[in-house]
Motif scaffolding. Sequence first.
Motif, short mmCIF file in Angstrom:
data_model
loop_
_atom_site.label_atom_id
_atom_site.label_comp_id
_atom_site.label_asym_id
_atom_site.label_seq_id
_atom_site.Cartn_x
_atom_site.Cartn_y
_atom_site.Cartn_z
N VAL A 277 -87.27 14.41 15.37
CA VAL A 277 -88.42 15.31 15.46
C VAL A 277 -89.66 14.48 15.15
O VAL A 277 -89.84 13.99 14.03
CB VAL A 277 -88.28 16.48 14.46
N ALA A 278 -90.50 14.27 16.16
CA ALA A 278 -91.69 13.43 16.01
C ALA A 278 -92.68 13.80 17.11
O ALA A 278 -92.35 14.54 18.05
CB ALA A 278 -91.32 11.95 16.08
N ARG A 279 -93.90 13.24 17.01
CA ARG A 279 -94.96 13.65 17.94
C ARG A 279 -95.64 12.50 18.66
O ARG A 279 -96.23 12.70 19.71
CB ARG A 279 -96.02 14.46 17.17
N ALA A 280 -95.61 11.30 18.10
CA ALA A 280 -96.37 10.19 18.68
C ALA A 280 -95.43 9.05 19.05
O ALA A 280 -94.42 8.82 18.38
CB ALA A 280 -97.42 9.70 17.69
N TRP A 281 -95.79 8.33 20.12
CA TRP A 281 -94.96 7.24 20.62
C TRP A 281 -95.62 5.89 20.32
O TRP A 281 -96.64 5.57 20.90
CB TRP A 281 -94.75 7.37 22.13
N PRO A 282 -95.05 5.10 19.41
CA PRO A 282 -95.59 3.75 19.18
C PRO A 282 -95.45 2.89 20.43
O PRO A 282 -94.59 3.14 21.30
CB PRO A 282 -94.72 3.21 18.04
N VAL A 283 -96.28 1.88 20.53
CA VAL A 283 -96.18 0.94 21.65
C VAL A 283 -94.79 0.30 21.65
O VAL A 283 -94.31 -0.18 20.64
CB VAL A 283 -97.26 -0.14 21.54
N GLY A 284 -94.15 0.33 22.82
CA GLY A 284 -92.84 -0.29 22.97
C GLY A 284 -91.66 0.60 22.66
O GLY A 284 -90.51 0.16 22.76
N ASP B 10 -90.36 12.73 11.51
CA ASP B 10 -91.35 11.66 11.43
C ASP B 10 -92.57 12.06 12.24
O ASP B 10 -92.50 12.95 13.10
CB ASP B 10 -90.74 10.37 11.99
N ARG B 11 -93.67 11.41 11.99
CA ARG B 11 -94.83 11.59 12.86
C ARG B 11 -94.66 10.76 14.14
O ARG B 11 -95.18 11.11 15.18
CB ARG B 11 -96.10 11.15 12.12
N HIS B 12 -93.93 9.65 14.04
CA HIS B 12 -93.77 8.73 15.15
C HIS B 12 -92.31 8.63 15.58
O HIS B 12 -91.40 8.69 14.74
CB HIS B 12 -94.25 7.33 14.75
N PHE B 13 -92.10 8.46 16.87
CA PHE B 13 -90.76 8.15 17.38
C PHE B 13 -90.50 6.66 17.11
O PHE B 13 -90.95 5.80 17.87
CB PHE B 13 -90.68 8.44 18.88
N ASP B 14 -89.80 6.37 16.02
CA ASP B 14 -89.56 4.98 15.63
C ASP B 14 -88.40 4.38 16.43
O ASP B 14 -87.37 3.98 15.86
CB ASP B 14 -89.28 4.90 14.12
N LEU B 15 -88.58 4.32 17.73
CA LEU B 15 -87.51 3.94 18.64
C LEU B 15 -87.84 2.66 19.39
O LEU B 15 -87.43 2.47 20.53
CB LEU B 15 -87.23 5.08 19.62
N VAL B 16 -88.56 1.76 18.75
CA VAL B 16 -88.83 0.45 19.34
C VAL B 16 -87.59 -0.43 19.15
O VAL B 16 -87.04 -0.51 18.05
CB VAL B 16 -90.05 -0.21 18.67
N PRO B 17 -87.10 -1.08 20.20
CA PRO B 17 -85.96 -1.98 20.04
C PRO B 17 -86.33 -3.16 19.13
O PRO B 17 -87.41 -3.75 19.28
CB PRO B 17 -85.67 -2.45 21.47
N PRO B 18 -85.48 -3.53 18.19
CA PRO B 18 -85.79 -4.66 17.31
C PRO B 18 -85.81 -5.97 18.08
O PRO B 18 -85.00 -6.19 18.98
CB PRO B 18 -84.67 -4.62 16.27
N ALA B 19 -86.73 -6.84 17.70
CA ALA B 19 -86.84 -8.14 18.38
C ALA B 19 -85.74 -9.09 17.94
O ALA B 19 -85.27 -9.91 18.74
CB ALA B 19 -88.21 -8.75 18.08
N ALA B 20 -85.33 -9.01 16.69
CA ALA B 20 -84.31 -9.93 16.17
C ALA B 20 -82.92 -9.38 16.42
O ALA B 20 -82.72 -8.17 16.57
CB ALA B 20 -84.53 -10.14 14.66
N SER B 21 -81.95 -10.27 16.46
CA SER B 21 -80.56 -9.88 16.59
C SER B 21 -80.10 -9.22 15.29
O SER B 21 -80.27 -9.78 14.20
CB SER B 21 -79.69 -11.10 16.89
N VAL C 62 -91.22 0.71 12.92
CA VAL C 62 -90.97 1.46 14.16
C VAL C 62 -89.62 1.12 14.81
O VAL C 62 -89.29 1.71 15.85
CB VAL C 62 -92.10 1.20 15.19
N ASP C 63 -88.84 0.20 14.24
CA ASP C 63 -87.62 -0.24 14.94
C ASP C 63 -86.34 -0.08 14.13
O ASP C 63 -85.28 -0.53 14.55
CB ASP C 63 -87.77 -1.70 15.39
#
Length: 234
Positions: free
Chosen positions: A98-105, A46-57, A80-81
Motif C-alpha cells: 500500500v503506497a502512493r509514490a513511485w521512486p525513480v527506477g 509506505d508512502r513510496h513503492f520501495d520496489l527498486v531492484p538492488p544494484a548489488a548481488s 527504496v530497494d
Amino acid sequence: MSFPGIIELSLRGRGPGRGFLFDPHRLAFPCWAEAVERPAVLVTFDRHFDLVPPAASVPMRPAPAEADAFARTHLDPRNVDHVIAAMEAGLVTDALVVARAWPVGAHRGRAWTSRAGVEHRLVGAPTLERLLEDPVALQVLERAEATLLDFDLDCFVTPSDADPFTVVPWPRDLVRDFLCPAGGERFWALALARCRALTIAREPNHCGGVIASNRLFEAVAQVVFAELLETDLP
C-alpha cells in the motif's frame, strides 16, 4: 538481536510476537532475516513503492549479521530497494504494497522474477480499501505460510498545500480510517494469523523531522498496537 539503531519490541497481543523499530527503512532487511524461518508474504504500508531492484548481488538466506552489514553498505540509502532485495534473498515470497509514490527506477509490474528464476507476486494500491478490491490480495494471504507486517511512518503524511516541501502528519482518526476501512476485518485476520514480525521505520526526514516523527509514531501506535494488535503500547 542487537544491531545499532534497531530496537526490538516484545509483543504479547494479536499477531506477531516480535517487533522491530528503526529509522532507515532498509534496516527492515536484517529484521526479516532474523524473524523468518521460511519465506513469508510481506504486507507493507509506505508512502513510496520501495520496489527498486538492488544494484548489488544479494546473499541468499543471509544470517542476521550478514543481512545487517549488507543493508548498511550495499542497499540504496534512499531506502527504496529492500523489498526486492528480500525477495532475492529468499526471505519474502510475495508482497502486498500500500503506497502512493513511485521512486525513480521502481519496478511497476505485477510480479518480480528473481535471479534464481522464482516469480514473486506484487499487489499494490494507494490505499488498503483499493487493495481489497483486488481479489489476488486475499488469495495471497490465504495461501501464505507466514507473513511479515511492515510500516513506514511516512505513509501517514501528506504534502502541505502551502509548501510542497513540508509534510503534514496525520491525526490518529485519519490513521484509523486508512488502516481499518469497511471490509478490512478479513484482511487483518489473515495478515496477522501467521505473522512472524512487525517492522516500523520512523524515517524522520520524510515525516517532518525527529519531533514530528515521534508525535506521528504515538498516533500510529495507538491504532497499530492498541487496536490492531491488541497489545500494550511500546
